[in-house]
Design a protein around this motif. Structure first.
Motif, short mmCIF file in Angstrom:
data_model
loop_
_atom_site.label_atom_id
_atom_site.label_comp_id
_atom_site.label_asym_id
_atom_site.label_seq_id
_atom_site.Cartn_x
_atom_site.Cartn_y
_atom_site.Cartn_z
N ARG A 1 0.84 -1.19 0.00
CA ARG A 1 0.00 0.00 0.00
C ARG A 1 0.88 1.24 0.00
O ARG A 1 2.04 1.21 0.38
CB ARG A 1 -0.93 0.00 1.22
CG ARG A 1 -0.19 0.06 2.55
CD ARG A 1 -1.16 0.07 3.72
NE ARG A 1 -2.15 1.13 3.58
CZ ARG A 1 -3.02 1.45 4.52
NH1 ARG A 1 -3.02 0.80 5.66
NH2 ARG A 1 -3.89 2.41 4.34
N ALA B 1 0.51 4.78 1.76
CA ALA B 1 -0.33 5.40 2.79
C ALA B 1 -0.03 6.89 2.91
O ALA B 1 1.11 7.33 2.73
CB ALA B 1 -0.08 4.71 4.13
N GLN B 2 -1.06 7.65 3.23
CA GLN B 2 -0.93 9.08 3.55
C GLN B 2 -0.07 9.82 2.53
O GLN B 2 0.91 10.48 2.87
CB GLN B 2 -0.38 9.25 4.96
CG GLN B 2 -1.30 8.69 6.02
CD GLN B 2 -0.88 9.07 7.42
OE1 GLN B 2 0.10 9.77 7.61
NE2 GLN B 2 -1.61 8.60 8.41
N SER C 1 -1.60 -0.22 9.70
CA SER C 1 -2.83 -0.08 10.48
C SER C 1 -3.32 1.37 10.55
O SER C 1 -4.14 1.71 11.41
CB SER C 1 -2.61 -0.60 11.90
OG SER C 1 -1.52 0.05 12.53
N ASP C 2 -2.81 2.21 9.64
CA ASP C 2 -3.23 3.62 9.59
C ASP C 2 -2.99 4.35 10.92
O ASP C 2 -3.83 5.14 11.36
CB ASP C 2 -4.71 3.74 9.19
CG ASP C 2 -4.93 3.44 7.71
OD1 ASP C 2 -4.09 3.85 6.89
OD2 ASP C 2 -5.93 2.78 7.39
N LYS C 3 -1.86 4.08 11.54
CA LYS C 3 -1.55 4.71 12.83
C LYS C 3 -0.25 5.54 12.76
O LYS C 3 0.42 5.73 13.78
CB LYS C 3 -1.43 3.65 13.92
CG LYS C 3 -2.74 2.96 14.26
CD LYS C 3 -2.56 1.95 15.38
CE LYS C 3 -3.88 1.28 15.74
NZ LYS C 3 -3.70 0.27 16.81
#
Length: 429
Positions: free
Chosen positions: A12, A14-15, A410-412
């Motif tokens: 992925r 991310a951000q 985990s999108d953290k």
């Protein structure tokens, strides 16, 4: 390279630009892999400083890639050529991928010694001048699994002229073309991967030109050079990396040279960097310090931030240091200065502190020894101090990268950044 097995499989993005994935097909047989974002294993002549191979392998989750540098190896070229078995066998390394870079990131090199045809590396015996032919002869004797192409990286200083920066990009591309030509003719380097080097100093146009031209060559990945700690503020570094990575193919890894501090690693990952050199734990160890910063993103309140109290102890003592590094000031000695991610165990406050370096850390040092003992070893100049500190600092640093990958999965990531930066008074550029 045409025969490259190296392949980056992204899970992925991310951000914005942070990339999570696995670099597969490493090594000449392609059986190794490395999770990204990740780091390499920093060594001096194939050995992690202070640690024997047996001691090193008491640590879990070590990277599958070992970094060696020509600055250390070049003076041993005659021995390696006579040995004929390659550096991995010579140094007693076994199940690892060997990556060979030009300079040791933990040891700043003197500048002003490059020409149109040569670059210089600095070993224990002084300066060694390398032509492309000598550089490639060294690679044949080392027999790495992948190596960084020869490059002119002497444009990181403030105030470097546009003309000098342009010349470094031109030279680096010319060196890359020569390296690739000799590589393709070499049987000894069959199946070995080459990383092209992106230069350009702090000039955006030259960075973009270097990235675009390097990406046209048959390289397996990219080294981002001249952006190391102390040469520019983080905001400018992030802008340059973000622009450069947009010009690079998504399926090839990007290795950042000379950056190791946790806050800078986080910023570089957000800008699209995949790999880092893990020299930072060694530098911390050499200062007589222990890495002690929180990166736990567990929802368990008893676990989250458990390194926090240890770090807060020194906030007051570091106020002066922090003030000198604010407002975008660039400290060219930054790599030798103590950071807010570590505690100085030579300080007298630890002579009767019977806690482990970091509560809950599972390394041998933290499970068996106290801060007071490390303080005693340091003030009495015992060699065991370096061994125990290097065990802890290596374990803590690699665990940080594990937490970074977990946070991306985990999108953290924002929670991790608060743990590393916000909740502990860490520096924010």
């Amino acid at each position: 390279m045409a025969g490259s097995r190296m392949k980056l499989e992204l899970c992925r993005v991310a951000q914005g630009r942070s990339r999570l994935g696995v670099l597969k097909g490493l090594g000449r047989t392609g059986q190794h892999s490395l999770e990204v974002p990740g780091c390499l294993l920093h060594t001096h002549l194939g050995s992690v400083p202070h640690l024997t191979q047996d001691t090193l392998h008491t640590l879990s989750n070590l990277p599958s890639v070992t970094q060696v540098t020509l600055s250390n190896i070049a003076e041993h070229q005659d021995v390696l050529e006579e040995f004929k078995g390659g550096f991995r066998k010579f140094a007693g390394l076994h199940d690892t991928v060997l990556y060979c870079s030009l300079h040791d990131p933990a040891t700043p090199s003197p500048t002003g010694y490059t020409t149109n045809k040569t670059v210089s590396v600095w070993g224990s015996g002084g300066r060694i001048e390398l032509t492309v032919a000598k550089f490639m002869a060294l690679q044949k004797s080392v027999q790495p699994d992948w190596y960084q192409s020869m490059a002119d990286g002497e444009t990181w200083q403030n105030g470097t002229s546009r003309k000098r920066v342009r010349k470094s990009v031109d030279r680096t591309l010319a060196h890359l073309d020569e390296c690739l030509l000799l590589h393709q003719k070499s049987q000894e380097l069959e199946g070995v991967d080459v990383f092209g080097v992106v230069e350009g100093g702090d000039i955006l146009e030259e960075r973009l030109r270097s990235a675009r031209e390097t990406a046209k060559r048959p390289v397996a990945g990219f080294c981002l050079d001249g952006l190391q700690t102390g040469c520019m503020e983080q905001t400018l570094r992030t802008q340059l990396i973000t622009a450069v990575t947009k010009e690079l193919p998504e399926d090839k890894p990007r290795l950042m040279q000379g950056v190791g501090r946790p806050d800078e690693v986080l910023a570089c990952v957000e800008a699209g960097v995949d790999l880092f050199e893990s020299f930072f734990p060694f530098q911390v160890t050499e200062r007589g310090c222990a890495l002690c910063f929180s990166f736990n993103i567990s929802p368990d309140p008893e676990l989250a931030g458990r390194a926090l109290p240890a770090v807060l102890e020194l906030d007051e003592a570091r106020d002066t240091t922090e003030e000198t590094q604010q407002n975008g000031d660039v400290n060219l000695d930054d790599q030798t200065q103590m950071t807010s991610f570590e505690i100085d165990l030579k300080d007298k406050r630890y002579q009767d502190d019977f806690r482990p370096l970091v509560e809950g850390c599972g390394c041998y040092c933290c499970k068996n020894h106290q801060r007071a003992y490390l303080h005693h070893l340091l003030v009495t100049n015992e060699l065991l101090a370096g061994v125990l500190l290097m065990i802890h600092n290596t374990a803590h640093y690699h665990a940080f990268f594990g937490a970074l990958r977990e946070a991306l999965a985990s999108d953290k990531l924002e929670l991790l950044k608060r743990r590393v930066l916000g909740e502990r008074g860490g520096r924010k550029d």
